[in-house]
Design a protein around this motif. Structure first.
Motif, PDB file in Angstrom:
ATOM      1  N   UNK A 258       0.748  -1.149   0.197  1.00 44.65           N
ATOM      2  CA  UNK A 258       0.149   0.186   0.091  1.00 44.65           C
ATOM      3  C   UNK A 258       0.705   1.172  -0.073  1.00 44.65           C
ATOM      4  N   UNK A 259       1.749   1.336   0.836  1.00 44.93           N
ATOM      5  CA  UNK A 259       2.598   2.450   0.806  1.00 44.93           C
ATOM      6  C   UNK A 259       3.706   2.708  -0.284  1.00 44.93           C
ATOM      7  N   UNK A 260       4.055   1.611  -1.013  1.00 43.50           N
ATOM      8  CA  UNK A 260       4.658   1.318  -2.244  1.00 43.50           C
ATOM      9  C   UNK A 260       3.783   2.310  -3.383  1.00 43.50           C
ATOM     10  N   UNK A 261       2.369   1.888  -3.338  1.00 41.16           N
ATOM     11  CA  UNK A 261       1.393   2.379  -4.291  1.00 41.16           C
ATOM     12  C   UNK A 261       1.081   4.026  -4.047  1.00 41.16           C
ATOM     13  N   UNK A 262       1.753   4.591  -3.178  1.00 43.58           N
ATOM     14  CA  UNK A 262       1.308   5.935  -2.868  1.00 43.58           C
ATOM     15  C   UNK A 262       1.835   6.752  -3.989  1.00 43.58           C
ATOM     16  N   UNK A 263       1.004   7.896  -4.142  1.00 36.05           N
ATOM     17  CA  UNK A 263       1.561   8.964  -5.207  1.00 36.05           C
ATOM     18  C   UNK A 263       2.842   9.480  -4.901  1.00 36.05           C
ATOM     19  N   UNK A 264       3.388  10.293  -5.859  1.00 37.85           N
ATOM     20  CA  UNK A 264       4.720  11.023  -5.698  1.00 37.85           C
ATOM     21  C   UNK A 264       4.680  11.704  -4.586  1.00 37.85           C
ATOM     22  N   UNK A 265       6.019  11.601  -3.723  1.00 41.37           N
ATOM     23  CA  UNK A 265       6.122  12.245  -2.555  1.00 41.37           C
ATOM     24  C   UNK A 265       6.108  13.765  -2.785  1.00 41.37           C
ATOM     25  N   UNK A 266       5.609  14.687  -1.741  1.00 41.51           N
ATOM     26  CA  UNK A 266       5.450  15.892  -1.834  1.00 41.51           C
ATOM     27  C   UNK A 266       6.770  16.387  -1.806  1.00 41.51           C
TER      28      UNK A 266
END
Length: 305
Positions: A258-266
C-alpha cells in the motif's frame, strides 16, 4: 466506509492545492514567498518530522517487527532506484528532468498520505508498521533523493549539498532509534506539531507552482503519465508479486504494498524548489499521481487484498 475515508483523505489535499493555486493567481503567494515557504519546510518542518517519526518504542524490537519491515523497505528502495535508472535511460529528458523523474519513481508519499490511507484500509494497527517503513525514507530522501535532484543542476555537483540539515536530522533520529532513547513528551509533541505543518504547506506550494502553468500543462506531458503509471500501478504490482511468496504476515505485506502504491512524495516539490531544479515538473507529478490514486488505490486493494 473505507473508500469514503480514502477519498476524503485525498480530496482534502486537493482542497489545499486549490487554495495554493488561488493564492498564487491572486498575488498572495509570489515566487519569493513560495520559495521561502519551501525553504522553511525543508530546513525546519521536515527535520522535525524526521526525528519524531523515528521515535519507535523499544518493545517493537523484541517482536521482530522492526527488522522485517526495514528489510522490506530497504529492498524496495534499492529495487525502485534500479528501475528508475532503467526507465530514465529510455525517457527523453534533460539532466535536471531525469533527476526529478527518478525521484518521482523512487519516493512515494508514504508519510503524509500513507498514514491516513493505511489507517482507513488496514486499520489503526497498521500505523506502527507505516512508521517503521518510513525509517529508510527519512534517511534516503536526504541522501539519494538530494543527489538525484542536485546532480542535474548546471556545473559540477558540490558534495557539500549532501551535508544538509535533513541528513543531520536523519542521523540524529537514527541514533535515538538505535539507542532506544525516547524523547521527553514535550519535546516529541513539539516536533510532531512542527512536522504536522509539512503536508498542508507542501500542498500550498504545489498549488502555487501549478498556478504558473497554462491549463493545458497542469498534468504534464506523456512522460509524467508514464512515470505516474509506474509509480501507482506497475511498481506496486511487482512488489506484491515479489513479496507475497516470502511474507506470511498479511498486515506487513499489506502495509508495504500500500505504501509503495502511494503517489509521488510532496518532498519532490520542496527539494526541487530548494535546490533550484525543475520544481514545476515535480508539481505536475504530485498533482497527477495524487489525482489518479483516487482510482488506483481502491483497485489495487480490491484485486490484491
Amino acid at each position: 466506509m473505507e473508500l469514503i475515508t480514502i477519498l476524503i483523505a485525498i480530496f482534502s489535499l486537493f482542497v489545499i492545492i486549490g487554495i495554493g493555486f488561488a493564492a498564487r493567481r491572486y498575488g498572495i503567494l509570489n515566487g519569493d514567498r513560495v520559495h521561502l515557504i519551501s525553504h522553511v519546510l525543508v530546513n525546519v518542518a521536515l527535520l522535525a518530522i524526521t526525528i519524531s517519526s523515528m521515535q519507535v518504542p523499544d518493545t517493537a524490537k523484541t517482536m521482530g517487527i522492526v527488522d522485517s519491515m526495514l528489510l522490506v523497505a530497504g529492498g524496495y528502495y534499492l529495487a525502485a532506484f534500479l528501475i528508475s535508472i532503467l526507465i530514465c535511460q529510455f525517457l527523453p529528458s534533460t539532466p535536471a528532468e531525469k533527476g526529478v523523474f527518478q525521484f518521482m519513481l523512487v519516493f512515494p508519499n508514504t508519510m503524509f498520505m500513507g498514514i491516513p490511507v493505511a489507517s482507513a484500509v488496514l486499520g489503526p494497527g497498521s500505523l506502527f508498521y507505516v512508521i517503521l517503513f518510513n525509517l529508510p525514507f527519512n534517511f534516503l530522501v536526504f541522501t539519494m533523493g538530494v543527489w538525484l535532484l542536485a546532480r542535474g543542476r548546471p556545473g559540477k555537483l558540490d558534495p557539500k549539498v549532501l551535508l544538509s540539515p535533513g541528513l543531520v536530522a536523519s542521523f540524529i533520529g537514527l541514533a535515538l532509534f538505535l539507542a532506544g532513547y525516547m524523547l521527553p513528551a514535550p519535546v516529541d509533541t513539539g516536533l510532531e506539531l512542527i512536522g504536522s505543518a509539512t503536508t498542508p504547506l507542501a500542498m500550498l506550494v504545489v498549488g502555487a507552482l501549478l498556478a504558473t502553468l497554462p491549463a493545458a500543462r497542469l498534468a504534464g506531458d506523456w512522460r509524467v503519465y508514464l512515470v505516474t503509471a509506474f509509480r501507482l500501478v506497475i511498481i506496486p504490482v511487482i512488489a506484491f508479486l515479489v513479496l507475497s511468496p516470502f511474507i506470511t504476515d498479511r498486515l506487513v505485506l499489506g502495509v508495504a504494498v500500500l505504501l509503495i502504491a502511494m503517489p509521488v512524495a510532496a518532498n519532490s516539490v520542496l527539494l526541487s524548489e530548494e535546490y533550484k531544479v525543475d520544481s514545476t515538473l515535480a508539481s505536475q507529478g504530485v498533482f497527477l499521481s495524487t489525482l489518479l490514486c483516487l482510482a488506483t488505490i481502491p483497485i489495487l486493494e480490491y484485486f490484491l487484498f
